[in-house]
Scaffold this motif. Structure first.
Motif, mmCIF file in Angstrom:
data_model
loop_
_atom_site.group_PDB
_atom_site.id
_atom_site.type_symbol
_atom_site.label_atom_id
_atom_site.label_comp_id
_atom_site.label_asym_id
_atom_site.label_seq_id
_atom_site.Cartn_x
_atom_site.Cartn_y
_atom_site.Cartn_z
ATOM 1 N N UNK A 42 -27.036 -5.623 27.326
ATOM 2 C CA UNK A 42 -27.157 -6.478 28.503
ATOM 3 C C UNK A 42 -26.727 -7.901 28.112
ATOM 4 N N UNK A 43 -26.089 -8.583 29.044
ATOM 5 C CA UNK A 43 -25.668 -9.944 28.702
ATOM 6 C C UNK A 43 -25.800 -10.858 29.921
ATOM 7 N N UNK A 44 -25.998 -12.154 29.623
ATOM 8 C CA UNK A 44 -26.059 -13.200 30.648
ATOM 9 C C UNK A 44 -25.160 -14.355 30.207
ATOM 10 N N UNK A 45 -24.402 -14.888 31.141
ATOM 11 C CA UNK A 45 -23.540 -16.039 30.872
ATOM 12 C C UNK A 45 -23.902 -17.138 31.868
ATOM 13 N N UNK A 46 -24.380 -18.253 31.347
ATOM 14 C CA UNK A 46 -24.765 -19.385 32.185
ATOM 15 C C UNK A 46 -24.109 -20.649 31.629
ATOM 16 N N UNK A 47 -23.001 -21.002 32.223
ATOM 17 C CA UNK A 47 -22.250 -22.176 31.775
ATOM 18 C C UNK A 47 -21.939 -23.020 33.003
ATOM 19 N N UNK A 48 -22.304 -24.303 33.016
ATOM 20 C CA UNK A 48 -22.034 -25.146 34.187
ATOM 21 C C UNK A 48 -20.541 -25.367 34.389
ATOM 22 N N UNK A 49 -20.190 -25.653 35.628
ATOM 23 C CA UNK A 49 -18.787 -25.822 35.975
ATOM 24 C C UNK A 49 -18.152 -26.990 35.240
ATOM 25 N N UNK A 50 -18.939 -28.028 34.944
ATOM 26 C CA UNK A 50 -18.380 -29.220 34.281
ATOM 27 C C UNK A 50 -17.945 -28.927 32.848
#
Length: 601
Positions: free
Chosen positions: A466-474
């Motif tokens: 399982x994986x999660x990717x949380x990177x802001x647009x900036x």
């Protein structure tokens, strides 16, 4: 006179004979192989053309039978079929005008319905011998006169319900010019009594796509039914027609050659449909059909002979010219010393441009050697960039074998969409990882690549990953080294999915803190062994110090955590001191790797 003790003669004769033998050995089987292939392909092209016409007629025949069946079995609200309505019109004399009008309307509706279902049909006609006529298209001729003037209707009556194919240069039911048509005509009966005729027309242009043979000037296409020629693109001679009809009667398919009235051979190909009994015949002059083969043969022979002649002549000239300056050439080469600017020239008795070039090369040799010493110093400044490119390419693609296995399993299970998705992601992964473009990319492109990689592995490990990717647009437009995140994920999966059935969770978290960006990759796996962690940190530090000191790194990297070492080394080459990294174990479980860099304003 040539002497076989002379080196020039030996060179000339030996190389000439070798060339001739090699040319014959290579060209002869190659010509035979290519000749057979070209001949087979030419015949197959004609066979495909004939088969296409035959299959098209089979389709039209099937449509004709389907329409006939519908006229017999489809009932309206009054439980009557179109054939029953036609029978009432043909035989019942005491029907009221209202009933007759109702019957005609029901018949017409049935015809329109079938025409809408089978849109390749040009016209459907249902009519009686008394002149009652119903059609999906207009008719502006005298119906009775047209019926009586056509001998084909007598043959249809003799066929007793079977369909006969007819060809007409124009629609017989129109007085004006119209397209040529093929018609399936059969007699319709009810309670063993003939009540009328059914005609289904198809445009001849939909079948006769003879543009495939437009390059053959004397092409002929024939359609034969019951030893009668229904259609011929060109009027055949009586002798040729008799010979073709004789051959057609010998089997369902075949081909061969026949002598025409000009005394030359024509190639013919025919196929008889088992469904309709109709035969399609294609006739093409042999000289035109096999013109590419004849051209290939002539070009091959001329090319081989020309090559041999030119090569033999060149060998003769070269053998004569090269033998004289050989000793002079050896002497001049032996006289070369590094550091000298003036060299002895080779005697150029035959005024050869090549010898002049060699003479100039001698003079330039020492200068190039001296220049190369200076270039060595400049090369050191470019060595770091070369290391960067090598490190970028040093990505281990061992997971490809597993992906091929996954694709095979999905294919065996018939999961074609999953096979397509997995293959597309694998293609995108490979295209990105081996592309020879820029060594720099953006966080957005790198995350997209990493997600493809994770999706591919998830297709193998299913619920275990399982994986999660949380990177802001900036953060997406920040520039980083290409292939920075994927090697870290690869290490996490290699160690986190070793022997445990526990679900491996991978998180990729991006943050912007002040004028710094941060990317953290963490997992809940087994983490780093404490002893191995210290060794890894020590080895990485030593490796980075050697890069900073411009020390040559010829030996392969053998320390553990190859993906981490590779990434840190490339960050060092790209950002110098403008980055930081850290890695270790999480407080609860698993490991993490974190990279920090400064945002360029």
């Amino acid at each position: 006179m040539l002497s076989f003790k002379n080196l020039q003669t030996k060179l000339y004769v030996t190389y000439s004979l070798v060339l001739i033998v090699i040319a014959l050995i290579i060209s002869t089987p190659m010509y035979v192989y290519l000749k057979n292939n070209i001949e087979t392909n030419l015949k197959e092209n004609v066979d495909k053309l004939v088969s296409g016409y035959s299959n098209a007629l089979d389709v039209y025949s099937t449509i004709n039978n389907n329409v006939t069946t519908q006229l017999y079995i489809n009932r309206d609200n009054s439980s009557y079929t179109a054939v029953q309505y036609l029978s009432s019109i043909a035989y019942l004399k005491n029907t009221s005008p209202t009933e007759t009008l109702q019957s005609e309307k029901a018949i017409q509706n049935s015809l329109y319905l079938n025409a809408a279902v089978y849109q390749t049909i040009h016209r459907i006609n249902l009519f009686t011998s008394k002149g009652d006529f119903y059609s999906t298209n207009e008719a502006d001729v005298d119906i009775m006169q047209t019926i009586l003037a056509n001998d084909g209707f007598k043959n249809v009556q003799a066929a007793k319900g079977s369909s006969l194919l007819n060809f007409s240069e124009k629609d017989r039911w129109l007085s004006r010019d119209s397209e040529a048509v093929f018609s399936f005509l059969r007699q319709i009966s009810w309670d063993s009594h003939p009540v009328g005729f059914l005609e289904i027309q198809f445009k001849a242009s939909d079948l006769l796509h003879v543009e495939e043979l437009d390059s053959k000037q004397d092409k002929e296409i024939m359609i034969v039914q019951a030893d009668q020629v229904l259609y011929s693109s060109t009027p055949p001679s009586s002798n040729k027609l008799a010979s073709i009809l004789k051959q057609v009667g010998n089997g369902n398919t075949g081909n061969g050659f026949i002598t025409n009235e000009k005394g030359t051979n024509d190639f013919y190909m025919y196929q008889t449909s088992e469904k309709t009994g109709i035969t399609i015949v294609a006739i093409i002059p042999k000289s035109q059909l096999f013109a590419p083969l004849l051209l290939f043969r002539n070009v091959t022979i001329i090319s081989v002979l020309l090559l041999i002649a030119i090569s033999v002549f060149v060998y003769f000239i070269l053998a004569k010219i090269l033998t004289h300056p050989l000793k002079k050439l050896k002497k001049a080469i032996d006289s070369i010393n590094l550091g000298e600017t003036n060299q002895a020239f080779i005697e150029n008795k035959f005024h050869m441009g090549e010898i002049e070039i060699i003479n100039r090369s001698f003079l330039a040799l020492n200068q190039r050697l001296q220049d190369s010493l200076e270039e060595t110093v400049q090369f050191r400044t470019l060595q770091m960039q070369a290391k960067f490119d090598v490190l970028q390419a040093h990505i281990n693609p061992h997971f490809l074998f597993n992906m091929l296995g996954v694709i095979t399993v999905l294919s065996d299970r018939g999961q074609q969409k999953a096979v397509s998705d997995t293959s597309r992601k694998l293609s995108q992964f490979l295209r990105y990882s081996i592309s020879s473009g820029s060594s720099i990319t953006t966080v957005s492109e790198e995350l997209e690549f990493a997600q493809h990689y994770l999706d591919l592995l998830k297709s193998r490990y299913q619920h275990r990953l399982h994986y999660d990717i949380e990177v802001p647009e900036w953060l997406l437009n920040i520039q980083i080294p290409k292939l920075m995140i994927q090697p870290i994920i690869e290490n996490a999966i290699q160690h986190g999915l070793s022997d445990s059935d526990k679900q491996l969770k991978i998180q990729i978290i991006g943050k912007i803190i002040g004028n710094k960006w941060e990317i953290r990759i963490s997992d809940n796996g087994v983490g780093f062994d404490p002893a191995s962690l210290e060794t890894l940190k020590h080895n990485i530090q030593g490796y980075l110090e050697r890069i900073q000191n411009n020390q040559t790194l010829n030996e392969p990297i053998s320390i553990g955590g190859m993906g981490l070492v590779n990434t840190i080394a490339r960050l060092q080459l790209m950002f110098k001191e403008q980055y930081q990294f850290s890695f270790g174990n999480n407080e609860d479980c698993g490991a993490y790797v974190c990279f920090h860099g400064y945002i360029k304003l």
